[in-house]
Motif scaffolding. Structure first.
Motif, PDB file in Angstrom:
ATOM      1  N   LEU A 180       0.816  -1.219   0.000  1.00  0.00           N
ATOM      2  CA  LEU A 180       0.000   0.000   0.000  1.00  0.00           C
ATOM      3  C   LEU A 180       0.848   1.267   0.000  1.00  0.00           C
ATOM      4  CD1 LEU A 180      -2.955  -0.875   2.405  1.00  0.00           C
ATOM      5  CD2 LEU A 180      -3.100  -0.323  -0.028  1.00  0.00           C
ATOM      6  N   ALA A 184       0.359   4.831  -2.061  1.00  0.00           N
ATOM      7  CA  ALA A 184       0.450   6.185  -1.497  1.00  0.00           C
ATOM      8  C   ALA A 184       1.429   7.041  -2.299  1.00  0.00           C
ATOM      9  CB  ALA A 184       0.884   6.115  -0.036  1.00  0.00           C
ATOM     10  N   GLN A 209      -5.608  10.958   0.921  1.00  0.00           N
ATOM     11  CA  GLN A 209      -5.600   9.493   0.853  1.00  0.00           C
ATOM     12  C   GLN A 209      -4.194   8.955   1.101  1.00  0.00           C
ATOM     13  OE1 GLN A 209      -7.747   7.817  -2.649  1.00  0.00           O
ATOM     14  NE2 GLN A 209      -8.523   9.899  -2.920  1.00  0.00           N
ATOM     15  N   SER A 210      -3.214   9.637   0.526  1.00  0.00           N
ATOM     16  CA  SER A 210      -1.823   9.223   0.669  1.00  0.00           C
ATOM     17  C   SER A 210      -1.355   9.310   2.113  1.00  0.00           C
ATOM     18  CB  SER A 210      -0.936  10.097  -0.227  1.00  0.00           C
ATOM     19  OG  SER A 210       0.418   9.808  -0.035  1.00  0.00           O
ATOM     20  N   ILE A 213      -2.527   6.434   4.450  1.00  0.00           N
ATOM     21  CA  ILE A 213      -1.750   5.196   4.297  1.00  0.00           C
ATOM     22  C   ILE A 213      -0.389   5.342   4.963  1.00  0.00           C
ATOM     23  CG2 ILE A 213      -0.607   3.679   2.625  1.00  0.00           C
ATOM     24  CD1 ILE A 213      -2.879   4.386   0.644  1.00  0.00           C
ATOM     25  N   ARG A 214       0.270   6.455   4.712  1.00  0.00           N
ATOM     26  CA  ARG A 214       1.621   6.651   5.242  1.00  0.00           C
ATOM     27  C   ARG A 214       1.635   6.731   6.761  1.00  0.00           C
ATOM     28  NH1 ARG A 214       4.108  10.882   0.652  1.00  0.00           N
ATOM     29  NH2 ARG A 214       4.835   9.228  -0.738  1.00  0.00           N
ATOM     30  N   LYS A 216      -0.537   5.342   8.800  1.00  0.00           N
ATOM     31  CA  LYS A 216      -0.854   4.014   9.337  1.00  0.00           C
ATOM     32  C   LYS A 216       0.341   3.066   9.269  1.00  0.00           C
ATOM     33  CE  LYS A 216      -4.293   0.318   8.931  1.00  0.00           C
ATOM     34  NZ  LYS A 216      -5.506  -0.149   8.207  1.00  0.00           N
TER      35      LYS A 216
END
Length: 455
Positions: A180, A184, A209-210, A213-214, A216
């Motif tokens: 993922l 990102a 959105q990016s 992910i980063r 998390k």
């Protein structure tokens, strides 16, 4: 094809039921052949062999299957063969015959013998059943990512719109599984090109959105997280939300200082944007401090002949203009333009932006004819590289129009200013500081016009 088969066979309960059976591979050859064949037409029999290929992947050679997976994650539209092979890093001489063979078998269609297209139904079934992963499409993914951030994309964003479409398609169709962080990265690159094109809403959505992910995966002290934080802060700056932008950029600066150190390109970039925000908030002393610090770092890292160094020169010049130190501002701008012209030429947004700033300076010191020529040149370049529907183009156009009015060319100036105002409303909205400032200026122009009539 599924719809046609269903329409000629009333025994099926629903098209979804038939599609589900195919996706589950729950139909054997004889059953499928009976479903496709009709007593009164042999044309339907041809559909059997064609339809069977949609899920008979085992018969495909490994290279052909690998290539099909990559075509499946691209938009379902005609794509030039050489472009497909370039972005997937395939040799033309070796893989063109494979594409031609896939076309003969019905997996893709050839258009004018130089473009290939996958039918959306075949694409849908391939995505559902094969689920192309990041590993399958890594070269394609990385190539599109690099092209999105290339100098060409920055210089002429209007000519690279296809890259955005391809990038979005990859983020939607690739099954990233445990990769993922790569998704990102691509979202970030697409967002960057949206920002260059002036589409701040789409850019912000992708940056958000990016960063989710980063954060998390990497945590909130990682350099990549700080990059997303910086990007979101930069978009808020572009949207005129200076306080929110300031908050996020300070957080990004703190992380970058801790993780990368002060002598880093990333730290200098955030300082540079902070200086622009402070300038918008009329905190010129602080703005000049940030900009000079950014300039010093960039000089150490890139030297004095780099485009990035010229960006800081340009920004510092604007700040000196704001405090009426025109000699200093002119010296810095001339340096910036020399660097840009030598490195990237005149047909580039950065060059047009510096020209526009130089025109502003000449206007401020009363050299209207010189300013007019530069404003006209900056508008011409901007129209070619970013188009007439861009926030920055509207600013350049309004500057040209206002100078015409200042020079008493009212009939030329007012239409340009009104056009610029409409572009700003359509791109950044009525509440943006740039739109509101121009609206006030238009009101003054209209009032002066009315006063002159009354006289």
């Amino acid at each position: 094809i599924l719809a046609k088969v269903y329409a000629t066979h009333t025994g099926l309960k629903s098209i979804a039921d038939f599609a589900g059976k195919i996706q589950a591979r729950a139909i054997d050859d004889e059953a499928l052949q009976r479903m496709v064949r009709t007593a009164h037409s042999k044309k339907e029999e041809a559909l059997y062999k064609y339809l069977l290929r949609v899920f008979d992947f085992d018969a495909l050679p490994t290279e052909a299957l690998h290539l099909l997976k990559q075509i499946a994650v691209l938009p379902a539209e005609p794509i030039h063969i050489e472009l497909i092979l370039a972005v997937t890093a395939k040799e033309v001489e070796r893989y063109r015959p494979i594409l031609e063979d896939l076309a003969k078998k019905g997996w893709v269609s050839l258009r004018n013998n130089d473009a290939v297209q996958m039918h959306r139904l075949i694409q849908m079934l391939m995505l559902k059943m094969l689920q192309p992963t990041y590993q399958d499409c890594a070269t394609l993914h990385d190539t599109i990512g690099k092209l999105l951030s290339s100098d060409e994309a920055k210089a002429k964003p209007l000519q690279t719109q296809w890259l955005i479409k391809y990038g979005i398609s990859l983020t939607q169709y690739i099954n990233y599984q445990n990769q993922l962080i790569e998704k990102a990265y691509l979202q970030n690159q697409i967002g960057f090109l949206y920002e260059i094109n002036g589409d701040y809403t789409q850019a912000l959505s992708l940056f958000e959105q990016s960063i989710q992910i980063r954060e998390k995966i990497l945590g909130n002290e990682d350099p990549e997280y700080s990059q997303s934080l910086h990007n979101i802060g930069f978009i808020y700056y572009k949207q005129g939300n200076y306080i929110k932008s300031l908050h996020l950029l300070r957080k990004a600066l703190k992380i970058r200082k801790k993780m990368l150190g002060e002598i880093s390109a990333e730290y200098a970039t955030t300082l540079n944007v902070l200086s622009s925000i402070c300038g918008k908030l009329n905190s010129y002393k602080k703005a000049i401090y940030f900009c000079e610090k950014s300039l010093q770092i960039r000089e150490k890292i890139f030297g004095k002949k780099h485009n990035i160094y010229s960006t800081s020169l340009n920004n510092l010049s604007n700040l000196y203009q704001n405090i009426k130190k025109y000699d200093k501002a002119l010296y810095l701008l001339e340096q910036s333009l020399q660097i840009l012209e030598k490195n990237i030429g005149k047909q580039h947004y950065y060059y047009a932006n510096s020209l526009n700033n130089l025109a502003n300076l000449y206007q401020n010191i009363g050299k209207y004819e010189k300013a007019l020529s530069l404003f006209e040149e900056s508008v011409q370049i901007a129209e070619q590289v970013i188009g007439r529907k861009h926030h920055s183009f509207a600013i350049f156009l309004s500057n040209l129009g206002k100078l015409h009015i200042l020079m008493k060319n009212i009939s030329k100036g007012i239409p340009l200013v009104l056009e610029a105002y409409q572009i700003l409303i359509n791109t950044i909205g009525e509440k943006h500081p740039d739109t509101q400032t121009l609206k006030k200026q238009i009101d003054i122009i209209e009032q002066d016009k009315q006063d002159n009539k009354n006289k």
